[in-house]
Enzyme design. Structure first.
Site, PDB file in Angstrom:
ATOM      1  N   TYR A 196       0.791  -1.226   0.000  1.00  0.00           N
ATOM      2  CA  TYR A 196       0.000   0.000   0.000  1.00  0.00           C
ATOM      3  C   TYR A 196       0.832   1.288   0.000  1.00  0.00           C
ATOM      4  O   TYR A 196       0.267   2.370  -0.089  1.00  0.00           O
ATOM      5  CB  TYR A 196      -0.945   0.011   1.206  1.00  0.00           C
ATOM      6  CG  TYR A 196      -1.866  -1.182   1.233  1.00  0.00           C
ATOM      7  CD1 TYR A 196      -2.869  -1.331   0.286  1.00  0.00           C
ATOM      8  CD2 TYR A 196      -1.723  -2.181   2.196  1.00  0.00           C
ATOM      9  CE1 TYR A 196      -3.713  -2.429   0.299  1.00  0.00           C
ATOM     10  CE2 TYR A 196      -2.564  -3.278   2.219  1.00  0.00           C
ATOM     11  CZ  TYR A 196      -3.550  -3.397   1.262  1.00  0.00           C
ATOM     12  OH  TYR A 196      -4.377  -4.485   1.282  1.00  0.00           O
ATOM     13  N   ASN A 218     -13.263   3.330  -1.336  1.00  0.00           N
ATOM     14  CA  ASN A 218     -12.331   2.213  -1.185  1.00  0.00           C
ATOM     15  C   ASN A 218     -12.904   1.438  -0.012  1.00  0.00           C
ATOM     16  O   ASN A 218     -12.707   1.811   1.138  1.00  0.00           O
ATOM     17  CB  ASN A 218     -10.912   2.683  -0.919  1.00  0.00           C
ATOM     18  CG  ASN A 218      -9.936   1.526  -0.804  1.00  0.00           C
ATOM     19  OD1 ASN A 218     -10.332   0.395  -0.558  1.00  0.00           O
ATOM     20  ND2 ASN A 218      -8.659   1.824  -0.979  1.00  0.00           N
ATOM     21  N   HIS A 252     -15.143  -7.301  -1.045  1.00  0.00           N
ATOM     22  CA  HIS A 252     -15.246  -8.710  -1.415  1.00  0.00           C
ATOM     23  C   HIS A 252     -16.288  -9.470  -0.607  1.00  0.00           C
ATOM     24  O   HIS A 252     -16.540 -10.643  -0.889  1.00  0.00           O
ATOM     25  CB  HIS A 252     -13.881  -9.381  -1.225  1.00  0.00           C
ATOM     26  CG  HIS A 252     -12.743  -8.506  -1.626  1.00  0.00           C
ATOM     27  ND1 HIS A 252     -12.482  -8.178  -2.932  1.00  0.00           N
ATOM     28  CD2 HIS A 252     -11.822  -7.846  -0.876  1.00  0.00           C
ATOM     29  CE1 HIS A 252     -11.433  -7.369  -2.971  1.00  0.00           C
ATOM     30  NE2 HIS A 252     -11.021  -7.145  -1.744  1.00  0.00           N
ATOM     31  N   HIS A 295      -9.051   1.195  -5.463  1.00  0.00           N
ATOM     32  CA  HIS A 295      -8.175   0.305  -4.689  1.00  0.00           C
ATOM     33  C   HIS A 295      -6.749   0.744  -4.919  1.00  0.00           C
ATOM     34  O   HIS A 295      -6.346   0.950  -6.072  1.00  0.00           O
ATOM     35  CB  HIS A 295      -8.351  -1.151  -5.097  1.00  0.00           C
ATOM     36  CG  HIS A 295      -9.727  -1.656  -4.831  1.00  0.00           C
ATOM     37  ND1 HIS A 295     -10.157  -1.969  -3.567  1.00  0.00           N
ATOM     38  CD2 HIS A 295     -10.773  -1.833  -5.666  1.00  0.00           C
ATOM     39  CE1 HIS A 295     -11.427  -2.341  -3.644  1.00  0.00           C
ATOM     40  NE2 HIS A 295     -11.827  -2.253  -4.892  1.00  0.00           N
ATOM     41  N   SER A 309      -4.008  -1.025  -4.337  1.00  0.00           N
ATOM     42  CA  SER A 309      -3.298  -2.129  -4.986  1.00  0.00           C
ATOM     43  C   SER A 309      -4.163  -2.692  -6.121  1.00  0.00           C
ATOM     44  O   SER A 309      -5.348  -2.387  -6.231  1.00  0.00           O
ATOM     45  CB  SER A 309      -2.996  -3.241  -3.970  1.00  0.00           C
ATOM     46  OG  SER A 309      -4.200  -3.855  -3.530  1.00  0.00           O
TER      47      SER A 309
END
Length: 175
Positions: A47, A98, A104, A124, A126
């Site tokens: 990150y 974010n 998920h 996001h 990453s």
């Protein structure tokens, strides 16, 4: 694999509302989910070393370059994020999120985001597609106008640029 892509949306075309202002300026909501308060210290190899305060400062500066206000918030609690989405769903010209791990797992957050009348942009830091398999699925992307992933914290600024474009505000575009 870096990714930024607009999605086809089931939502009607966005039209800014007159009552969506703070001190005469339109608001872009920037919501951050769990663990993003630990930016700069949690997995810096993934990150980076920038902090959440750095992200918020960059969002505020980019929004201001368009004459907008960035309303930045972070919570580790799903219900708080959902409450904020409900609060902001008709009072912002765009909502950047974010959702962290809730990306998920949270159908409830996805369902709340579906009610937002302005464009929702998923961010996001990453590249979630290049990480563990469980991170490849996003409930948020199902209701987002676009997903920006793998661009580091610059992805937030790209999201503000996209919100400004979608809202039709092409003035004072940053270089």
């Amino acid at each position: 694999m870096d990714q930024t892509y607009p999605r086809q949306s089931h939502r009607p075309a966005f039209a800014p509302q007159a009552d969506v202002t703070t001190s005469g300026r339109s608001v872009v909501a920037v919501l951050n989910g769990p663990n993003l308060n630990l930016l700069g210290t949690r997995n810096p190899e993934v990150y980076g070393r920038d902090t959440l305060a750095d992200v918020e400062r960059r969002c505020e500066e980019r929004a201001a370059s368009y004459g907008l206000v960035a309303d930045c918030r972070q919570s580790n609690h799903e219900g708080v994020l959902i409450d904020w989405v409900h609060e902001l769903r008709t009072s912002c010209i765009g909502l950047i999120i974010n959702a962290g791990g809730y990306t998920h797992t949270s159908v409830a957050l996805r369902d709340a985001l579906e009610t937002v009348e302005a464009p929702v942009i998923e961010v996001h830091i990453s590249d979630i597609q290049a990480r563990e398999e469980f991170r490849h699925h996003s409930y948020v992307e199902q209701v987002a106008a676009a997903q920006i992933a793998g661009h580091g914290i610059a992805g937030y600024e790209e999201a503000i640029d996209l919100v400004a474009r979608l809202a039709g505000d092409q003035t004072n575009h940053p270089v």
